[in-house]
Design an enzyme around this catalytic site. Structure first.
Site, PDB file in Angstrom:
ATOM      1  N   ARG A 192      33.095  41.892  35.523  1.00  0.00           N
ATOM      2  CA  ARG A 192      33.969  40.255  35.871  1.00  0.00           C
ATOM      3  C   ARG A 192      33.089  40.377  37.413  1.00  0.00           C
ATOM      4  O   ARG A 192      32.637  38.670  37.573  1.00  0.00           O
ATOM      5  CB  ARG A 192      35.554  40.262  36.364  1.00  0.00           C
ATOM      6  CG  ARG A 192      35.869  39.031  37.150  1.00  0.00           C
ATOM      7  CD  ARG A 192      37.137  39.248  37.087  1.00  0.00           C
ATOM      8  NE  ARG A 192      38.634  39.155  35.395  1.00  0.00           N
ATOM      9  CZ  ARG A 192      38.585  37.351  35.560  1.00  0.00           C
ATOM     10  NH1 ARG A 192      38.045  36.364  35.153  1.00  0.00           N
ATOM     11  NH2 ARG A 192      39.611  37.564  33.994  1.00  0.00           N
ATOM     12  N   GLU A 250      44.521  34.188  40.587  1.00  0.00           N
ATOM     13  CA  GLU A 250      43.923  34.885  41.136  1.00  0.00           C
ATOM     14  C   GLU A 250      42.980  33.203  42.240  1.00  0.00           C
ATOM     15  O   GLU A 250      42.112  33.491  42.985  1.00  0.00           O
ATOM     16  CB  GLU A 250      42.892  35.378  40.389  1.00  0.00           C
ATOM     17  CG  GLU A 250      43.729  36.403  39.849  1.00  0.00           C
ATOM     18  CD  GLU A 250      42.598  37.709  39.079  1.00  0.00           C
ATOM     19  OE1 GLU A 250      43.106  37.354  37.587  1.00  0.00           O
ATOM     20  OE2 GLU A 250      42.605  38.634  39.260  1.00  0.00           O
TER      21      GLU A 250
END
Ligand code: MTE
Ligand code: LUZ
Ligand code: MOS
Length: 759
Positions: free
Chosen positions: A304, A707
């Site tokens: 990520r 997030e």
């Protein structure tokens, strides 16, 4: 709709694992952990523990009935150390005693003879020694080598990015109760009940279906319980297996600090080039991730970082490389943003340096290079509903970027000892688990004959409001009041094989599964009604405010009547629903694909005031335009944005995780490790939702929110740095985080600080 748990939370009536009534004869577990960070275990003596009056049993690796393994992606992590210790606090023995204090006191009596080995805490050093986890990864687009010649400006630099402790209010804990036929029931504070179930089964050497894991709610997870709650569930179950008694384990705050993993610290090198107009042409970065002593989720986190390495910018030539480096710290793990924030911090550092070199405002470069529809990211996904420019322009207009910059420049001209700074912070975050198979969810719904509804999903309410969202979705589909809906605990016997509640995807995945289950029941009810009332196929049936409506005309039938009659007609009032995100894929051999269902965007403007004599600062304001789709619940979504912002600000400014060279945590409690509180948070926080477009994959058009807003916190770092530049330090500040007041002083007065250190 209010959060269904709001009253319970605020009156202390919400139950957590250790609030349930204690079963008869329950024992308490404590861990004897390693006292040094890297060593062979020559011998271990548990006799003093066994002699303790409160102690019932001690379990070491040798007495584990199944497999001594809790590694989830890579099997490199024993539950109890076996031959070698790799970090301070690593569990060596499990102590079961009649009291929690007795268990802890006895655990201190473990005697170990170690053969010391070299300790590595720095990821660059680990990389140089070849100590890496999994394959290194590289995303590449265009040709950076050839592009450097076309650049009129090129900057290079390095970053040292700090980690972050989760500080969930509820520390790690679990309770296990042995059942008949060697079965086990476990209550766990986990984001991943199936991971807990699977690993308990593996450690005990029994099939998954002999283990039931139940989770009512979490007092916060933030990623820290995505993988690492498993260990404590396994310890409770192992203790229950060894003693035949119910067992509870609850970590004290200092134990949780010492034994559990955190957000990964990273070291990085960057090189960024642009043409004379500030158009970015090429970017290269190398990321050294500090994984700690075992893989945990580090390889996923690493990936990520690469996905978010160019944040919300289009750069035609990119080469980003990343390695997960094994060190002698507790295994680092998921934390809100999952490696994305570290990737974003590095490109923002590079842009900041480039802007300085070119003598322009960072915002000019940021705005010039924002992603647009049709742009392709380095991992091959082409954007179709890109809202980067929209959120930026809306923020620039709403919060008046140019007036802010003039006002701050004027302030700085007339002030010597305090300086103001500001930054713009655009964000772009990919929504989906990057591990494609995890993007699935199930739900089980029952309608009872009194019209009340029971909803089970694979999702966890960790404070983010999942239960409220699931109740609301059910009420919207059925046209009934949300108070009729009860969202149950999450239980592996009701929904199987669930993915962790993570990646901001819990509402999308489980919400769609609920829509599917509830719609099946509704379809059956309507089919029954059609035949019962002899309605033509063309009749349009709906339920509105708990009343059956035919072709727009309310009937005499209420929801209760309908359900009651359907039951007597033997209609099935239960259904299982399932959802899997369509059309996502990724090929790790080419490092190209379409990993994300969609992206969310936003832009923040942050202002700060820095006392350049003392190094202190305050964040004056954070103003945000956030891309929300159609919000499911504005209050909950706003809470998510503000909470994530607080965590992002803390990570970038005050949360200072320090280990010494022997791998010892120096900031191991809440006296030395500071988290944002109400006083630290800016008085002026403004959040504007862009809610003008449906996200077609989100339930009722909603977008994920858990997030992404954490990334706004990165703006504070650059706002403070902007103020430091206005002071005109003798040396250009570096790009290391967190920007604590100490670091501010070190940046402003490097020579003086070194002298003071020598004194
Ligand atoms: N909010 C609260 N109150 N508590 C939490 O633990 N975890 C965050 C975020 N918001 C968290 C939270 C993280 S890390 C994630 S991935 C998402 O919530 C998970 O929930 P979602 O998928 O429903 O957004
Ligand atoms: N967990 C995971 C995550 O396994 N894969 C992901 O992509 C992810 N992203 C964010 C948070 N947790
Ligand atoms: Mo969140 S880091 O996906 O649990």
């Amino acid at each position: 709709m209010k959060n269904v748990d709001a009253a319970k939370h605020s009156t202390g009536r919400a139950n957590y694992v250790d609030d349930e009534l204690r079963p008869e004869g329950m024992l308490f577990a404590a861990i004897a952990g390693a006292s040094i960070a890297h060593a062979g275990i020559r011998s271990m003596d548990t006799s003093a523990i066994e002699a303790h009056a409160d102690v019932v049993a001690v379990v070491t690796s040798a007495s584990i009935p199944g497999e001594n393994q809790v590694g989830s992606i890579i099997p490199d992590e024993p539950l109890l150390a076996d031959g070698t210790v790799r970090y301070i606090g690593q569990p060596l023995a499990l102590v079961l005693a009649r009291t929690a204090t007795g268990a802890r006191n006895a655990a201190d009596l473990l005697s170990v003879t170690y053969d010391q080995l070299d300790v590595v805490v720095d990821p660059r050093e680990a990389y140089a020694k070849g100590s890496i986890i999994g394959p290194t990864r590289q995303f590449e687009m265009g040709d950076t080598e050839r592009s450097w010649q076309e650049c009129t400006h090129i900057v290079e630099g390095t970053c040292e990015i700090g980690g972050q402790e989760h500080v969930y209010l509820e520390t790690q804990r679990a309770r296990a109760v042995p059942l008949e036929d060697a079965r086990m029931r476990v209550q766990s504070s986990t984001q991943s009940p199936y991971a807990a179930q699977r690993h308990v089964a593996r450690v005990l050497g029994i099939p998954d279906n002999n283990v039931e894991v139940d989770v009512l709610r979490l007092g916060g997870g933030f990623g820290g319980k995505e993988d690492q709650a498993t260990h404590w569930a396994c310890f409770a179950a192992l203790g229950a297996w060894a003693t035949g008694s119910p067992v509870e384990i609850v970590l004290r705050r200092d134990e949780d600090f010492r034994m559990t993993g955190k957000r990964h610290p990273y070291a990085a090198d960057f090189k960024l080039g642009a043409d004379a107009n500030g158009k970015l042409l090429a970017y290269e970065a190398t990321f050294f991730q500090n994984a700690g002593a075992a893989a945990d989720l580090s390889t996923g986190v690493l990936e990520r970082t690469l996905y978010h390495a160019t944040n919300s910018y289009f750069i035609p030539n990119v080469r980003v490389f990343a390695a997960s480096c094994r060190t002698n710290l507790p295994p680092n793990t998921a934390f809100r943003g999952f490696g994305g924030p570290q990737g974003v911090f590095v490109i923002e550092s590079a842009i900041s340096k480039l802007a300085q070199r070119m003598g322009v405002d960072s915002a000019n470069i940021q705005r010039t290079n924002l992603l647009q529809n049709g742009d392709t990211l380095p991992y091959g996904q082409t954007l179709s509903d890109c809202r980067a420019v929209r959120t930026w322009d809306r923020a620039a207009e709403e919060f008046d970027f140019s007036e802010t910059s003039r006002r701050i420049a004027a302030f700085n001209r007339s002030h010597v000892g305090i300086k103001k700074g500001y930054s713009a912070m655009p964000i772009c975050f990919g929504i989906s688990f990057t591990t494609t198979f995890l993007n699935q969810a199930g739900a089980l719904v029952h309608v009872y004959t009194d019209g009340s509804v029971s909803v089970s999903t694979g999702g966890i309410d960790m404070g983010q409001g999942l239960a409220t969202n699931m109740a609301r979705i059910t009420s919207l589909v059925l046209g009934i009041d949300a108070s009729r809906v009860h969202v149950e605990s999450t239980n592996t016997t009701r929904v199987a094989n669930m993915s962790p509640s993570a990646a901001s995807s819990t509402t999308m995945l489980n919400g769609n599964a609920v829509v599917s289950a509830v719609s099946q029941i509704k379809d059956r009810l309507f089919a029954f009604l059609r035949s019962d009332l002899d309605l033509p196929e063309s009749a349009v049936l709906t339920i509105e405010s708990e009343r059956v409506v035919v072709d727009g005309t309310p009937t005499n039938d209420s929801w209760n009547d309908l359900v009651g009659r359907a039951y007597l007609a033997r209609i099935d009032l239960s259904a299982h629903g399932f959802f899997a995100t369509p059309d996502i894929h990724f090929d790790k051999t080419t490092e190209k694909g379409h990993p994300f269902a969609y992206h969310t965007y936003g832009t923040a403007l942050t202002e700060t005031t820095v006392d350049v004599i003392r190094g202190r600062y305050r964040i004056d304001s954070v103003r945000i335009v956030h891309d929300m789709g159609r919000p499911l619940n504005r209050v909950i979504d706003l809470g998510q944005v503000e909470g994530a912002l607080a965590q992002g600000l803390g990570w970038m400014t005050m949360e200072d995780l320090q280990y010494d060279s022997s791998g010892r945590l120096l900031s191991g409690n809440l006296a030395s490790y500071k988290v944002p509180d109400a006083h630290f948070m800016p008085d002026d926080i403004e959040v504007v939702f862009l809610e003008d477009a449906d996200e077609f994959l989100g339930p009722y058009g909603s977008k994920a929110v858990g997030e992404p807003p954490l990334l706004y916190g990165i703006g504070a770092y650059f706002a403070i740095r902007n103020a430091l530049m206005a002071f005109g330090p003798s040396e250009e500040p570096g790009f290391d985080s967190p920007m604590t007041p100490e670091r501010v002083l070190m940046q402003l007065y490097p020579e003086q600080v070194i002298k003071m250190g020598a004194l």
